[in-house]
Motif scaffolding. Sequence first.
Motif, PDB file in Angstrom:
ATOM      1  N   MET A 191       0.594  -1.354   0.044  1.00 18.25           N
ATOM      2  CA  MET A 191       0.305  -0.013  -0.237  1.00 18.25           C
ATOM      3  C   MET A 191       0.572   1.547   0.207  1.00 18.25           C
ATOM      4  O   MET A 191       0.227   1.933  -0.287  1.00 18.25           O
ATOM      5  CB  MET A 191      -1.080   0.593   1.513  1.00 18.25           C
ATOM      6  CG  MET A 191      -2.183  -0.998   1.181  1.00 18.25           C
ATOM      7  SD  MET A 191      -3.822  -0.588   0.152  1.00 18.25           S
ATOM      8  CE  MET A 191      -3.813   0.689   0.070  1.00 18.25           C
ATOM      9  N   ASP A 192       2.014   1.584   0.781  1.00 17.03           N
ATOM     10  CA  ASP A 192       2.958   2.204   0.589  1.00 17.03           C
ATOM     11  C   ASP A 192       3.120   2.453  -1.080  1.00 17.03           C
ATOM     12  O   ASP A 192       3.110   3.761  -1.722  1.00 17.03           O
ATOM     13  CB  ASP A 192       5.000   1.988   1.418  1.00 17.03           C
ATOM     14  CG  ASP A 192       4.885   3.239   1.163  1.00 17.03           C
ATOM     15  OD1 ASP A 192       4.535   4.677   1.798  1.00 17.03           O
ATOM     16  OD2 ASP A 192       6.971   2.842   1.885  1.00 17.03           O
ATOM     17  N   ALA A 193       3.515   1.622  -2.026  1.00 17.12           N
ATOM     18  CA  ALA A 193       4.066   1.958  -3.602  1.00 17.12           C
ATOM     19  C   ALA A 193       2.893   2.193  -4.785  1.00 17.12           C
ATOM     20  O   ALA A 193       3.348   2.897  -4.514  1.00 17.12           O
ATOM     21  CB  ALA A 193       4.920   0.242  -3.818  1.00 17.12           C
ATOM     22  N   THR A 195       0.290   3.901  -3.102  1.00 17.45           N
ATOM     23  CA  THR A 195       0.506   5.342  -2.069  1.00 17.45           C
ATOM     24  C   THR A 195       1.130   5.883  -3.332  1.00 17.45           C
ATOM     25  O   THR A 195       1.154   7.590  -3.256  1.00 17.45           O
ATOM     26  CB  THR A 195       0.327   5.769  -0.963  1.00 17.45           C
ATOM     27  OG1 THR A 195      -0.583   5.156  -0.517  1.00 17.45           O
ATOM     28  CG2 THR A 195       0.285   7.183   0.462  1.00 17.45           C
ATOM     29  N   HIS A 196       2.172   6.264  -3.076  1.00 14.04           N
ATOM     30  CA  HIS A 196       3.603   6.254  -3.888  1.00 14.04           C
ATOM     31  C   HIS A 196       3.040   7.103  -5.238  1.00 14.04           C
ATOM     32  O   HIS A 196       3.131   7.852  -5.698  1.00 14.04           O
ATOM     33  CB  HIS A 196       4.627   5.841  -4.441  1.00 14.04           C
ATOM     34  CG  HIS A 196       5.566   4.968  -3.193  1.00 14.04           C
ATOM     35  ND1 HIS A 196       6.385   4.009  -2.701  1.00 14.04           N
ATOM     36  CD2 HIS A 196       5.332   6.178  -1.452  1.00 14.04           C
ATOM     37  CE1 HIS A 196       6.992   4.340  -1.670  1.00 14.04           C
ATOM     38  NE2 HIS A 196       6.328   5.474  -0.736  1.00 14.04           N
ATOM     39  N   ALA A 197       2.429   5.606  -6.437  1.00 11.99           N
ATOM     40  CA  ALA A 197       2.038   5.444  -7.166  1.00 11.99           C
ATOM     41  C   ALA A 197       0.952   6.778  -7.546  1.00 11.99           C
ATOM     42  O   ALA A 197       1.024   7.824  -8.541  1.00 11.99           O
ATOM     43  CB  ALA A 197       1.584   4.686  -7.919  1.00 11.99           C
ATOM     44  N   VAL A 260      -0.756  11.954   1.991  1.00 11.38           N
ATOM     45  CA  VAL A 260      -0.572  11.196   2.476  1.00 11.38           C
ATOM     46  C   VAL A 260       1.047  11.567   2.774  1.00 11.38           C
ATOM     47  O   VAL A 260       0.605  10.783   3.747  1.00 11.38           O
ATOM     48  CB  VAL A 260      -1.196  10.368   1.902  1.00 11.38           C
ATOM     49  CG1 VAL A 260      -0.827   9.074   2.365  1.00 11.38           C
ATOM     50  CG2 VAL A 260      -2.308  10.205   0.658  1.00 11.38           C
ATOM     51  N   HIS A 261       1.597  11.498   2.830  1.00 11.73           N
ATOM     52  CA  HIS A 261       2.627  11.192   2.701  1.00 11.73           C
ATOM     53  C   HIS A 261       3.329  12.606   4.155  1.00 11.73           C
ATOM     54  O   HIS A 261       3.681  11.363   5.787  1.00 11.73           O
ATOM     55  CB  HIS A 261       4.240  11.348   2.267  1.00 11.73           C
ATOM     56  CG  HIS A 261       4.575   9.887   1.387  1.00 11.73           C
ATOM     57  ND1 HIS A 261       3.297   9.559   0.583  1.00 11.73           N
ATOM     58  CD2 HIS A 261       5.441   9.361   1.403  1.00 11.73           C
ATOM     59  CE1 HIS A 261       3.758   7.994   1.065  1.00 11.73           C
ATOM     60  NE2 HIS A 261       5.142   7.784   1.216  1.00 11.73           N
ATOM     61  N   ALA A 262       2.816  13.553   4.559  1.00 13.82           N
ATOM     62  CA  ALA A 262       3.306  14.583   4.750  1.00 13.82           C
ATOM     63  C   ALA A 262       1.840  14.334   5.948  1.00 13.82           C
ATOM     64  O   ALA A 262       3.506  14.520   7.318  1.00 13.82           O
ATOM     65  CB  ALA A 262       2.844  16.460   4.189  1.00 13.82           C
ATOM     66  N   PRO A 274       4.135   1.966  11.482  1.00 12.29           N
ATOM     67  CA  PRO A 274       5.083   1.900  10.384  1.00 12.29           C
ATOM     68  C   PRO A 274       4.493   2.645   9.424  1.00 12.29           C
ATOM     69  O   PRO A 274       3.279   3.170   9.185  1.00 12.29           O
ATOM     70  CB  PRO A 274       4.490   0.221  10.130  1.00 12.29           C
ATOM     71  CG  PRO A 274       3.973   0.000  10.978  1.00 12.29           C
ATOM     72  CD  PRO A 274       3.624   1.227  12.588  1.00 12.29           C
ATOM     73  N   HIS A 275       5.054   2.778   8.607  1.00 11.09           N
ATOM     74  CA  HIS A 275       4.908   4.089   7.612  1.00 11.09           C
ATOM     75  C   HIS A 275       3.772   3.645   6.302  1.00 11.09           C
ATOM     76  O   HIS A 275       3.395   3.934   6.180  1.00 11.09           O
ATOM     77  CB  HIS A 275       6.382   4.426   6.996  1.00 11.09           C
ATOM     78  CG  HIS A 275       5.942   5.549   5.823  1.00 11.09           C
ATOM     79  ND1 HIS A 275       5.975   6.865   5.961  1.00 11.09           N
ATOM     80  CD2 HIS A 275       6.138   5.221   4.182  1.00 11.09           C
ATOM     81  CE1 HIS A 275       6.035   6.516   4.357  1.00 11.09           C
ATOM     82  NE2 HIS A 275       5.509   6.200   3.398  1.00 11.09           N
ATOM     83  N   GLY A 276       3.689   2.557   6.057  1.00  9.89           N
ATOM     84  CA  GLY A 276       3.331   1.724   4.936  1.00  9.89           C
ATOM     85  C   GLY A 276       1.194   1.694   5.272  1.00  9.89           C
ATOM     86  O   GLY A 276       0.963   1.969   4.962  1.00  9.89           O
ATOM     87  N   CYS A 278       0.684   3.609   7.864  1.00 10.81           N
ATOM     88  CA  CYS A 278       0.062   4.917   7.993  1.00 10.81           C
ATOM     89  C   CYS A 278      -1.006   5.529   6.774  1.00 10.81           C
ATOM     90  O   CYS A 278      -1.901   5.894   6.473  1.00 10.81           O
ATOM     91  CB  CYS A 278       0.836   5.305   8.814  1.00 10.81           C
ATOM     92  SG  CYS A 278       1.932   5.247  10.049  1.00 10.81           S
ATOM     93  N   ASN A 279      -0.160   5.451   6.171  1.00  9.22           N
ATOM     94  CA  ASN A 279      -0.229   5.610   4.042  1.00  9.22           C
ATOM     95  C   ASN A 279      -1.598   5.031   3.903  1.00  9.22           C
ATOM     96  O   ASN A 279      -2.421   5.348   3.457  1.00  9.22           O
ATOM     97  CB  ASN A 279       0.846   5.214   3.522  1.00  9.22           C
ATOM     98  CG  ASN A 279       1.971   6.295   2.977  1.00  9.22           C
ATOM     99  OD1 ASN A 279       1.478   7.314   3.530  1.00  9.22           O
ATOM    100  ND2 ASN A 279       3.046   5.472   2.610  1.00  9.22           N
ATOM    101  N   ALA A 280      -1.741   3.877   4.233  1.00 12.99           N
ATOM    102  CA  ALA A 280      -3.393   2.699   3.466  1.00 12.99           C
ATOM    103  C   ALA A 280      -4.253   3.498   3.939  1.00 12.99           C
ATOM    104  O   ALA A 280      -4.910   3.618   3.832  1.00 12.99           O
ATOM    105  CB  ALA A 280      -2.658   1.454   4.139  1.00 12.99           C
TER     106      ALA A 280
END
Length: 382
Positions: A191-193, A195-197, A260-262, A274-276, A278-280
């Motif tokens: 889900m981090d990936a 979010t990046h996309a 999302v990342h901010a 965990p970062h991923g 939180c993004n998810a």
Amino acid sequence: MEEFVIPHMNKFGAECINEIADIAIKNGCNKALIITGPNLERIGISAKIKNILNDANLEYVVYAKVKSNPTKNNVYEALKLYKDECCNFIIGIGGGSPNDCTKAVGILASNGGQLEDYVGLNKSEKKAPLTMIVNTTAGTASEISRAYLISDDERQEKLIFKDINALAYCSFNDPELMTELPANITASTGMDALTHAIESYVCKGRYTLTNKMAVAAMELIFENLREIIKDPLSIELRENMIYAQFLAGMAFCNSGVGLVHAMAHQLGAVYNLPHGLCNAILLPYVMKYNNKTCELEYAHLAKRLFPDKCGEKSNEECAHILIREVVSLSEAIGTSIKLRDIGVKEGDFKLLAEKSLHDGNIYKNPIMPSLEDIIDIFKNAY
Ligand SMILES: [Fe+2]
């Protein structure tokens, strides 16, 4: 003008890690500092790298204490080991945190000084020592990024660095290292990936090259992430997610991300989450917020990724289809939970929102949110 940056070399495929020793020898290196986390050390992934170094008569020392959000203390301890043991190259092994620590150690080893001297963009003068990063998730793309984040525990803040001198010489993406990943890590890093996309595709720094990569990444993620949770030993699925995270990484490392990342960075800094994950949790709510200016882009993505569901529907309806598909994927893989479920406190929302406004990623978001906007998004995700 656009600038596109990735490591000098990137290796893919089963057993690609065997080339680590050759690369070190060809570059005149003979003693490595291996930087990793306690879990990766325990499950034996770093043992595979040690065997490769042993077979080539290369020396090494190991720093395996990197926390899930790497701290300043992690960096200074690892740096001391690098100097005391007279190492001359660094191998980072991790899905994110050890890789960030690796980049920080490399910059300080070559340039001296304190971490704070290098916060911001390209603040160092000298390249890090030869650095190889072995990726263990798919993923953060930290192995190909020049950015790294270190937690300042005292201030509960993330120090954010982006430095061309921190870029790895070579990244390694070996699917055999990922088959033992726990399902929750596979899901959250996937889900981090995603979010990046998605953030790359709509952010202010996007351009044609990054957009094409972001779309290709999303296609692979929607096709493979659900399946890999059911079939974690599949090398083919792991390879597909490796390519997905690599494409998403090339996109966002060169375009930027967004809100999302901010916001997720603050949850990581304050609660060590965990970062991923939180993004998810935040991604669908930020998409709904950004939809007022990104409806057309979201609709384009929906029509490309889900043509049968979009048919002749309006852009407004197609944008909502994309958001629903993100939620559906997150539900299927177990990351669709609420902030209250992971220990976030409602009373901290104002503080978290204030910190989010100071995170550099926010300036790439398609809309500049107000403090109240960010608090509302946290409330919706609570
Ligand atoms: Fe990320």
